[in-house]
Scaffold this motif. Structure first.
Motif, PDB file in Angstrom:
ATOM      1  N   ALA A  22      83.514 106.030  57.518  1.00 31.61           N
ATOM      2  CA  ALA A  22      83.194 105.168  58.658  1.00 31.61           C
ATOM      3  C   ALA A  22      84.149 103.984  58.697  1.00 31.61           C
ATOM      4  CB  ALA A  22      81.758 104.668  58.566  1.00 31.61           C
ATOM      5  N   ASP A  23      84.449 103.527  59.918  1.00 33.94           N
ATOM      6  CA  ASP A  23      85.184 102.286  60.111  1.00 33.94           C
ATOM      7  C   ASP A  23      84.154 101.180  60.319  1.00 33.94           C
ATOM      8  OD1 ASP A  23      87.717 103.406  59.935  1.00 33.94           O
ATOM      9  OD2 ASP A  23      87.905 103.684  62.105  1.00 33.94           O
ATOM     10  N   THR A  29      82.841  84.893  58.252  1.00 27.58           N
ATOM     11  CA  THR A  29      81.791  83.931  58.602  1.00 27.58           C
ATOM     12  C   THR A  29      82.278  82.487  58.535  1.00 27.58           C
ATOM     13  OG1 THR A  29      80.970  83.908  56.323  1.00 27.58           O
ATOM     14  CG2 THR A  29      79.924  85.456  57.855  1.00 27.58           C
ATOM     15  N   ASP A  30      83.474  82.245  58.023  1.00 25.77           N
ATOM     16  CA  ASP A  30      84.031  80.895  57.980  1.00 25.77           C
ATOM     17  C   ASP A  30      84.627  80.586  59.354  1.00 25.77           C
ATOM     18  OD1 ASP A  30      85.508  78.576  57.659  1.00 25.77           O
ATOM     19  OD2 ASP A  30      86.451  79.209  55.789  1.00 25.77           O
ATOM     20  N   PRO A  31      84.039  79.627  60.081  1.00 21.69           N
ATOM     21  CA  PRO A  31      84.521  79.334  61.433  1.00 21.69           C
ATOM     22  C   PRO A  31      85.975  78.838  61.482  1.00 21.69           C
ATOM     23  CG  PRO A  31      82.715  77.842  60.823  1.00 21.69           C
ATOM     24  CD  PRO A  31      82.903  78.807  59.701  1.00 21.69           C
ATOM     25  N   GLU A  32      86.446  78.268  60.395  1.00 21.44           N
ATOM     26  CA  GLU A  32      87.842  77.807  60.366  1.00 21.44           C
ATOM     27  C   GLU A  32      88.814  78.976  60.232  1.00 21.44           C
ATOM     28  OE1 GLU A  32      88.562  74.724  57.533  1.00 21.44           O
ATOM     29  OE2 GLU A  32      86.904  73.489  58.277  1.00 21.44           O
ATOM     30  N   CYS A  33      88.339  80.091  59.680  1.00 22.25           N
ATOM     31  CA  CYS A  33      89.185  81.271  59.501  1.00 22.25           C
ATOM     32  C   CYS A  33      89.112  82.159  60.754  1.00 22.25           C
ATOM     33  CB  CYS A  33      88.755  82.047  58.258  1.00 22.25           C
ATOM     34  SG  CYS A  33      89.679  83.585  57.983  1.00 22.25           S
ATOM     35  N   GLY A  34      87.914  82.683  61.050  1.00 19.17           N
ATOM     36  CA  GLY A  34      87.726  83.502  62.246  1.00 19.17           C
ATOM     37  C   GLY A  34      88.418  84.862  62.222  1.00 19.17           C
ATOM     38  N   HIS A  35      88.857  85.294  61.053  1.00 20.55           N
ATOM     39  CA  HIS A  35      89.554  86.574  60.934  1.00 20.55           C
ATOM     40  C   HIS A  35      88.623  87.729  61.304  1.00 20.55           C
ATOM     41  CE1 HIS A  35      91.683  89.630  58.108  1.00 20.55           C
ATOM     42  NE2 HIS A  35      92.295  89.612  59.275  1.00 20.55           N
ATOM     43  N   THR A  36      89.093  88.660  62.120  1.00 24.46           N
ATOM     44  CA  THR A  36      88.360  89.897  62.403  1.00 24.46           C
ATOM     45  C   THR A  36      89.214  91.047  61.909  1.00 24.46           C
ATOM     46  OG1 THR A  36      89.260  90.038  64.651  1.00 24.46           O
ATOM     47  CG2 THR A  36      87.110  88.967  64.400  1.00 24.46           C
ATOM     48  N   PHE A  37      88.565  92.050  61.370  1.00 22.03           N
ATOM     49  CA  PHE A  37      89.307  93.144  60.746  1.00 22.03           C
ATOM     50  C   PHE A  37      88.439  94.398  60.682  1.00 22.03           C
ATOM     51  CE2 PHE A  37      87.196  90.599  57.584  1.00 22.03           C
ATOM     52  CZ  PHE A  37      86.636  91.507  56.692  1.00 22.03           C
ATOM     53  N   VAL A  38      89.075  95.507  60.366  1.00 18.88           N
ATOM     54  CA  VAL A  38      88.375  96.778  60.199  1.00 18.88           C
ATOM     55  C   VAL A  38      88.505  97.193  58.738  1.00 18.88           C
ATOM     56  CG1 VAL A  38      88.255  99.211  60.865  1.00 18.88           C
ATOM     57  CG2 VAL A  38      88.856  97.479  62.570  1.00 18.88           C
ATOM     58  N   ALA A  39      87.380  97.486  58.117  1.00 15.42           N
ATOM     59  CA  ALA A  39      87.355  98.003  56.745  1.00 15.42           C
ATOM     60  C   ALA A  39      86.905  99.457  56.813  1.00 15.42           C
ATOM     61  CB  ALA A  39      86.400  97.183  55.887  1.00 15.42           C
ATOM     62  N   ASN A  40      87.260 100.210  55.808  1.00 12.27           N
ATOM     63  CA  ASN A  40      86.869 101.614  55.753  1.00 12.27           C
ATOM     64  C   ASN A  40      85.830 101.815  54.661  1.00 12.27           C
ATOM     65  OD1 ASN A  40      90.256 101.965  56.116  1.00 12.27           O
ATOM     66  ND2 ASN A  40      88.884 102.619  57.720  1.00 12.27           N
ATOM     67  N   LEU A  41      84.827 102.608  54.975  1.00 11.37           N
ATOM     68  CA  LEU A  41      83.805 102.996  54.009  1.00 11.37           C
ATOM     69  C   LEU A  41      83.900 104.499  53.856  1.00 11.37           C
ATOM     70  CD1 LEU A  41      81.251 102.308  52.320  1.00 11.37           C
ATOM     71  CD2 LEU A  41      79.937 102.756  54.390  1.00 11.37           C
ATOM     72  N   SER A  42      84.069 104.954  52.619  1.00 15.06           N
ATOM     73  CA  SER A  42      84.167 106.406  52.426  1.00 15.06           C
ATOM     74  C   SER A  42      83.409 106.839  51.177  1.00 15.06           C
ATOM     75  CB  SER A  42      85.630 106.837  52.322  1.00 15.06           C
ATOM     76  OG  SER A  42      86.239 106.270  51.191  1.00 15.06           O
ATOM     77  N   PHE A  43      82.922 108.060  51.227  1.00 16.99           N
ATOM     78  CA  PHE A  43      82.250 108.687  50.096  1.00 16.99           C
ATOM     79  C   PHE A  43      83.292 108.971  49.033  1.00 16.99           C
ATOM     80  CE2 PHE A  43      81.205 112.623  47.888  1.00 16.99           C
ATOM     81  CZ  PHE A  43      79.970 112.321  47.364  1.00 16.99           C
ATOM     82  N   SER A  44      82.970 108.672  47.783  1.00 12.35           N
ATOM     83  CA  SER A  44      83.914 108.897  46.694  1.00 12.35           C
ATOM     84  C   SER A  44      83.568 110.157  45.901  1.00 12.35           C
ATOM     85  CB  SER A  44      83.932 107.680  45.770  1.00 12.35           C
ATOM     86  OG  SER A  44      84.745 107.917  44.656  1.00 12.35           O
ATOM     87  N   HIS A  45      82.420 110.139  45.218  1.00  9.30           N
ATOM     88  CA  HIS A  45      82.045 111.300  44.411  1.00  9.30           C
ATOM     89  C   HIS A  45      80.565 111.233  44.048  1.00  9.30           C
ATOM     90  CE1 HIS A  45      83.300 108.167  41.580  1.00  9.30           C
ATOM     91  NE2 HIS A  45      82.423 108.683  40.731  1.00  9.30           N
ATOM     92  N   THR A  46      80.028 112.343  43.613  1.00 10.97           N
ATOM     93  CA  THR A  46      78.617 112.455  43.263  1.00 10.97           C
ATOM     94  C   THR A  46      78.411 112.151  41.790  1.00 10.97           C
ATOM     95  OG1 THR A  46      78.254 114.113  44.974  1.00 10.97           O
ATOM     96  CG2 THR A  46      76.668 114.075  43.167  1.00 10.97           C
TER      97      THR A  46
END
Length: 80
Positions: A22-23, A29-46
């Motif tokens: 998933a993306d 959350t720091d208003p002085e920064c305001g950075h927006t970005f996309v992180a990836n979440l992925s299944f690794s192993h069982t």
């Protein structure tokens, strides 16, 4: 965490691409920064297989047995 300033980030939206990936659309959350970005979440192993998977496997194995093998299995299980 924000990769720019290290503050906490909030996930605003997720876009599931598959069962294992998933993306995550995030904003700092720091208003002085305001950075927006996309992180990836992925299944690794069982670490421990699902009980559902194990049960389905056992069911399929029993179905593949001939009647004599099934009877022998029933007798062996009765001893437990």
């Amino acid at each position: 965490m924000c990769p720019d300033c290290g503050s906490k980030a909030r996930i605003g939206k997720s876009n599931r691409l598959s069962l294992a990936h998933a993306d995550l659309y995030c904003s700092c959350t720091d208003p002085e920064c305001g950075h927006t970005f996309v992180a990836n979440l992925s299944f690794s192993h069982t670490l421990s297989p699902s009980s559902r998977t194990s049960s389905a496997l056992v069911t399929e194995l029993v179905k593949a047995m001939n009647p004599l093998q099934r009877k022998q299995l029933q007798q062996e299980l009765a001893l437990l």
